[in-house]
Design a protein around this motif. Structure first.
Motif, PDB file in Angstrom:
ATOM      1  N   SER A 235     -16.927  -0.088 -50.215  1.00 47.27           N
ATOM      2  CA  SER A 235     -15.702  -0.849 -50.483  1.00 47.27           C
ATOM      3  C   SER A 235     -16.088  -2.131 -51.227  1.00 47.27           C
ATOM      4  O   SER A 235     -16.861  -2.949 -50.714  1.00 47.27           O
ATOM      5  N   VAL A 236     -15.533  -2.312 -52.424  1.00 47.11           N
ATOM      6  CA  VAL A 236     -15.839  -3.511 -53.214  1.00 47.11           C
ATOM      7  C   VAL A 236     -15.346  -4.751 -52.481  1.00 47.11           C
ATOM      8  O   VAL A 236     -16.023  -5.782 -52.443  1.00 47.11           O
ATOM      9  N   GLU A 237     -14.188  -4.623 -51.858  1.00 48.12           N
ATOM     10  CA  GLU A 237     -13.589  -5.762 -51.162  1.00 48.12           C
ATOM     11  C   GLU A 237     -14.526  -6.258 -50.040  1.00 48.12           C
ATOM     12  O   GLU A 237     -14.843  -7.434 -49.936  1.00 48.12           O
ATOM     13  N   VAL A 238     -14.984  -5.292 -49.226  1.00 45.16           N
ATOM     14  CA  VAL A 238     -15.827  -5.668 -48.084  1.00 45.16           C
ATOM     15  C   VAL A 238     -17.208  -6.125 -48.555  1.00 45.16           C
ATOM     16  O   VAL A 238     -17.717  -7.179 -48.149  1.00 45.16           O
ATOM     17  N   ALA A 239     -17.816  -5.330 -49.435  1.00 47.58           N
ATOM     18  CA  ALA A 239     -19.196  -5.637 -49.845  1.00 47.58           C
ATOM     19  C   ALA A 239     -19.269  -6.957 -50.614  1.00 47.58           C
ATOM     20  O   ALA A 239     -20.240  -7.714 -50.471  1.00 47.58           O
ATOM     21  N   SER A 240     -18.248  -7.277 -51.410  1.00 43.19           N
ATOM     22  CA  SER A 240     -18.301  -8.541 -52.161  1.00 43.19           C
ATOM     23  C   SER A 240     -18.188  -9.732 -51.200  1.00 43.19           C
ATOM     24  O   SER A 240     -18.866 -10.745 -51.388  1.00 43.19           O
ATOM     25  N   SER A 241     -17.350  -9.588 -50.167  1.00 46.21           N
ATOM     26  CA  SER A 241     -17.257 -10.683 -49.172  1.00 46.21           C
ATOM     27  C   SER A 241     -18.593 -10.850 -48.468  1.00 46.21           C
ATOM     28  O   SER A 241     -19.043 -11.975 -48.206  1.00 46.21           O
ATOM     29  N   ALA A 242     -19.228  -9.720 -48.153  1.00 46.09           N
ATOM     30  CA  ALA A 242     -20.529  -9.767 -47.470  1.00 46.09           C
ATOM     31  C   ALA A 242     -21.575 -10.416 -48.377  1.00 46.09           C
ATOM     32  O   ALA A 242     -22.401 -11.218 -47.918  1.00 46.09           O
ATOM     33  N   ALA A 243     -21.542 -10.080 -49.658  1.00 45.98           N
ATOM     34  CA  ALA A 243     -22.537 -10.639 -50.591  1.00 45.98           C
ATOM     35  C   ALA A 243     -22.373 -12.146 -50.685  1.00 45.98           C
ATOM     36  O   ALA A 243     -23.359 -12.899 -50.676  1.00 45.98           O
ATOM     37  N   TRP A 245     -20.948 -14.227 -48.466  1.00 48.90           N
ATOM     38  CA  TRP A 245     -21.383 -14.892 -47.225  1.00 48.90           C
ATOM     39  C   TRP A 245     -22.909 -14.794 -47.079  1.00 48.90           C
ATOM     40  O   TRP A 245     -23.587 -15.772 -46.759  1.00 48.90           O
ATOM     41  N   GLY A 246     -23.430 -13.592 -47.375  1.00 47.07           N
ATOM     42  CA  GLY A 246     -24.869 -13.353 -47.198  1.00 47.07           C
ATOM     43  C   GLY A 246     -25.721 -14.223 -48.107  1.00 47.07           C
ATOM     44  O   GLY A 246     -26.828 -14.606 -47.757  1.00 47.07           O
ATOM     45  N   ALA A 247     -25.192 -14.545 -49.287  1.00 43.01           N
ATOM     46  CA  ALA A 247     -25.984 -15.359 -50.224  1.00 43.01           C
ATOM     47  C   ALA A 247     -25.821 -16.853 -49.965  1.00 43.01           C
ATOM     48  O   ALA A 247     -26.711 -17.639 -50.266  1.00 43.01           O
ATOM     49  N   PHE A 248     -24.657 -17.254 -49.417  1.00 40.87           N
ATOM     50  CA  PHE A 248     -24.364 -18.694 -49.349  1.00 40.87           C
ATOM     51  C   PHE A 248     -24.381 -19.287 -47.945  1.00 40.87           C
ATOM     52  O   PHE A 248     -24.284 -20.503 -47.801  1.00 40.87           O
ATOM     53  N   VAL A 249     -24.466 -18.447 -46.902  1.00 41.85           N
ATOM     54  CA  VAL A 249     -24.485 -19.011 -45.560  1.00 41.85           C
ATOM     55  C   VAL A 249     -25.690 -19.953 -45.444  1.00 41.85           C
ATOM     56  O   VAL A 249     -26.759 -19.685 -46.000  1.00 41.85           O
ATOM     57  N   GLU A 277     -14.719 -14.728 -58.003  1.00 42.12           N
ATOM     58  CA  GLU A 277     -13.448 -15.273 -57.514  1.00 42.12           C
ATOM     59  C   GLU A 277     -13.624 -15.863 -56.109  1.00 42.12           C
ATOM     60  O   GLU A 277     -13.178 -16.975 -55.818  1.00 42.12           O
ATOM     61  N   LYS A 278     -14.311 -15.129 -55.231  1.00 40.26           N
ATOM     62  CA  LYS A 278     -14.497 -15.606 -53.853  1.00 40.26           C
ATOM     63  C   LYS A 278     -15.418 -16.829 -53.802  1.00 40.26           C
ATOM     64  O   LYS A 278     -15.244 -17.709 -52.971  1.00 40.26           O
ATOM     65  N   THR A 279     -16.393 -16.862 -54.698  1.00 42.98           N
ATOM     66  CA  THR A 279     -17.325 -17.999 -54.725  1.00 42.98           C
ATOM     67  C   THR A 279     -16.606 -19.276 -55.157  1.00 42.98           C
ATOM     68  O   THR A 279     -16.823 -20.351 -54.603  1.00 42.98           O
ATOM     69  N   LYS A 280     -15.719 -19.117 -56.139  1.00 40.05           N
ATOM     70  CA  LYS A 280     -15.006 -20.303 -56.643  1.00 40.05           C
ATOM     71  C   LYS A 280     -14.109 -20.920 -55.576  1.00 40.05           C
ATOM     72  O   LYS A 280     -13.784 -22.094 -55.644  1.00 40.05           O
ATOM     73  N   ARG A 281     -13.716 -20.082 -54.605  1.00 46.11           N
ATOM     74  CA  ARG A 281     -12.803 -20.592 -53.556  1.00 46.11           C
ATOM     75  C   ARG A 281     -13.544 -21.333 -52.431  1.00 46.11           C
ATOM     76  O   ARG A 281     -12.925 -21.931 -51.560  1.00 46.11           O
ATOM     77  N   LEU A 282     -14.877 -21.262 -52.427  1.00 43.77           N
ATOM     78  CA  LEU A 282     -15.629 -21.857 -51.307  1.00 43.77           C
ATOM     79  C   LEU A 282     -15.492 -23.382 -51.297  1.00 43.77           C
ATOM     80  O   LEU A 282     -15.514 -24.021 -52.351  1.00 43.77           O
ATOM     81  N   ARG A 283     -15.375 -23.923 -50.099  1.00 43.26           N
ATOM     82  CA  ARG A 283     -15.215 -25.381 -49.974  1.00 43.26           C
ATOM     83  C   ARG A 283     -16.583 -26.012 -49.656  1.00 43.26           C
ATOM     84  O   ARG A 283     -17.192 -25.711 -48.623  1.00 43.26           O
ATOM     85  N   VAL A 284     -17.034 -26.842 -50.572  1.00 42.84           N
ATOM     86  CA  VAL A 284     -18.361 -27.476 -50.436  1.00 42.84           C
ATOM     87  C   VAL A 284     -18.169 -28.938 -50.041  1.00 42.84           C
ATOM     88  O   VAL A 284     -17.288 -29.611 -50.577  1.00 42.84           O
TER      89      VAL A 284
END
Ligand code: NAD
Length: 506
Positions: A235-243, A245-249, A277-284
């Protein structure tokens, strides 16, 4: 400035190890149920004071408060539960049945005894959960511990000591020494019985060399370059969220970070778009704010290493789709979460540990038996963990067996560190030995084989008096043993065949 902490002098360090050595036998002699009770009390106190612990971690290491809670306090809490629930059975003498009929007159037992004084050298990236899980395993098995936390997160190390002492661990049984590399080197050179080191490959190599000279046993938990493989049925939706989180946690500063992401070409474009798209939404920002998802990096040197890997990759033809720069307006050590494509294995960003907020994505094509995908993952000096993403669990598990790494997760990443039962550790440059789980407990004990002969009053026939007759007897005995083994195998085979028939399979 948070605090000023004096560096432990070499003399004080040796005195601390000496005190630990004096205190350890009494601690080891306490019933194991008492030590388990102390760990349970530690868990109770940690649960009660978890927010104070999380704030201490965020203040010193910068990670978001909720991450300090779930990837540090919670991991340590569960490790205390695991050690307290399993230590009694683990330390119980284990029978070693003998197969050789000549040895049946003996009782064999395996005893697990503490090493004595365990030195622990810890990194800054998980400054609470790493030394806590290691210390709890060492303490419950009857060792004393001298911990050297990272010079960047000393207050967290001292907080761990405060909680352990409050729970009832005697002060000399758990001590903290403070300082940078020289203090670590001094601990390594001191009168400890084993060292558990977690840190970079470079330091790990120096530690291994020094330990080798004096034959000091060591566990080395070193770096990683963990791969994520997204198969065409994921699933692109699930795997992209995992990627993401997995890269930026922890701002990508995790040994188990997703550092290389390989995506099947049929999903590649959609997957990359979703990640950007998901990365751009992250709050730093400041990790003390509970809305913040990514904090600062630990120090400028770490940031410079990440920036140089990104710049080199871009110069070699890679494309930064988002991020790729520092966020000076937020503070000195902020780096924007970065998605980079157009990468390949000639670049440092795909070979060296990055240890920062960078998600490097590369497509792969179908190949017979997924050989190309497996080859990409295995093309690394590291081997800490990998994750595989697929709708077909059986295919994922079959592929996992072909991957050279300490852990492989199917349809999840990183969370293996929070499973107290799961051994943690790597192959290749990722290190030697294991922490966590029963294998982690095993590292904290010396195995002793205890053999008791029931025929103590009788001399053994092989205690000299050799003669041709004796040689013939022994020769005959070997024939007997050999024939007996054959018969046993035959009988075993017949029993399996009979069971097969009974189950109606033939
Ligand atoms: P580091 O190697 O710089 O330092 C680790 C610890 O070793 C620190 O306490 C440091 O003071 C001490 N040290 C430095 N020089 C020493 C010497 N000569 N002798 C003895 N001790 C010495 O690592 P770091 O920057 O603190 O941590 C990041 C690294 O740790 C990354 O590579 C990461 O992958 C790795 N790590 C691995 C795991 C794992 O479980 N495999 C977990 C967390 C971090």
């Amino acid at each position: 400035m948070l605090a000023q902490i004096p560096v432990t002098s070499e003399a004080d360090l040796h005195a601390a190890v000496a005190r630990a050595r004096t205190a350890q036998p009494t601690w080891a002699a306490t019933p194991v149920v008492h030590r388990c009770g102390v760990l349970r009390e530690f868990g109770r106190i940690l649960h009660q004071r978890r927010q104070e612990v999380a704030e201490c971690i965020t203040r010193e290491a910068g990670k978001p408060n909720v991450e300090a809670l779930i990837t540090e306090a919670l991991v340590a809490l569960d490790a205390a539960r695991f050690c307290a629930n399993n230590a009694v059975a683990f330390l119980h003498p284990q029978r070693v049945p003998h197969g050789n009929p000549m040895m049946k007159v003996k009782r064999g037992q395996l005893l697990r005894e503490p090493h004595g004084v365990i030195g622990i050298i810890a990194p800054w990236n998980y400054p609470f959960s790493i030394p806590a899980t290691e210390s709890l395993a060492a303490l419950v098995t009857g060792n004393a511990v001298v911990l050297k936390p990272s010079e960047f997160t000393t207050l967290v190390g001292l907080k761990l000591a405060e909680l352990l002492h409050a729970a009832g661990v005697p002060r000399d049984v758990f001590q903290v020494v403070t300082g940078a590399g020289e203090t670590g080197a001094a601990l390594l050179a001191s009168n400890i019985d084993k060292l558990i080191f977690t840190g970079s490959v470079g330091t790990g190599r120096r530690v291994a060399e020094a330990a080798g000279k004096r034959l000091l046993p060591v566990v080395l938990e070193l770096g990683g370059k963990d791969a994520m493989l997204v198969l065409e049925d994921a699933s692109v939706e699930v795997a992209s969220s995992a990627a993401v989180w997995g890269a930026f946690v922890n701002c990508g500063q995790a040994c188990l970070s997703v550092e290389r992401c390989y995506v099947h070409r049929s999903l590649y474009e959609k997957f990359v778009l979703a990640c950007v798209e998901k990365t751009k939404r992250l709050r730093v920002g400041n990790g003390m704010d509970q809305n913040i998802e990514i904090g600062p990096m630990i120090h400028a040197r770490q940031l410079a290493n990440v920036a140089s890997q990104v710049e080199e990759a871009v110069a070699a033809g890679a494309t930064v789709l988002t991020g790729g720069h520092a966020l000076a307006e937020l503070g000195p050590n902020f780096y924007a979460p970065t998605v980079i494509t157009g990468v390949d294995h000639s670049m440092r960003i795909m070979r060296d540990e990055t240890f920062g907020p960078v998600l490097a994505i590369m497509p792969f094509d179908s190949s017979a038996h997924d050989d190309a995908a497996v080859a990409l993952i295995n093309d690394s000096d590291f081997g800490l963990a990998a994750s595989l993403w697929t709708a077909n669990r059986a295919r994922g598990e079959a592929l996992a067996r072909r991957i050279r790494s300490g852990t492989v997760m199917v349809n999840d990443a990183i969370t293996c560190f929070g499973i107290s039962e799961a051994p943690h550790g790597g192959v290749g440059q990722s290190g030697i030995g294991r922490t966590h789980g029963f294998q982690g407990l095993e590292e904290m004990v010396r195995l002793k084989y205890l053999d008791t002969d029931y025929t103590g009053g009788m001399a053994k026939v092989w205690w000299y008096g050799y003669s041709p007759a004796f040689a013939r007897q022994m020769d005959g005995f070997m024939d007997f043993l050999f024939a007996r083994n054959l018969l046993q195998r035959l009988a075993g085979g017949m029993r399996s065949a009979a069971a097969f028939v009974r189950k109606g399979r033939v």
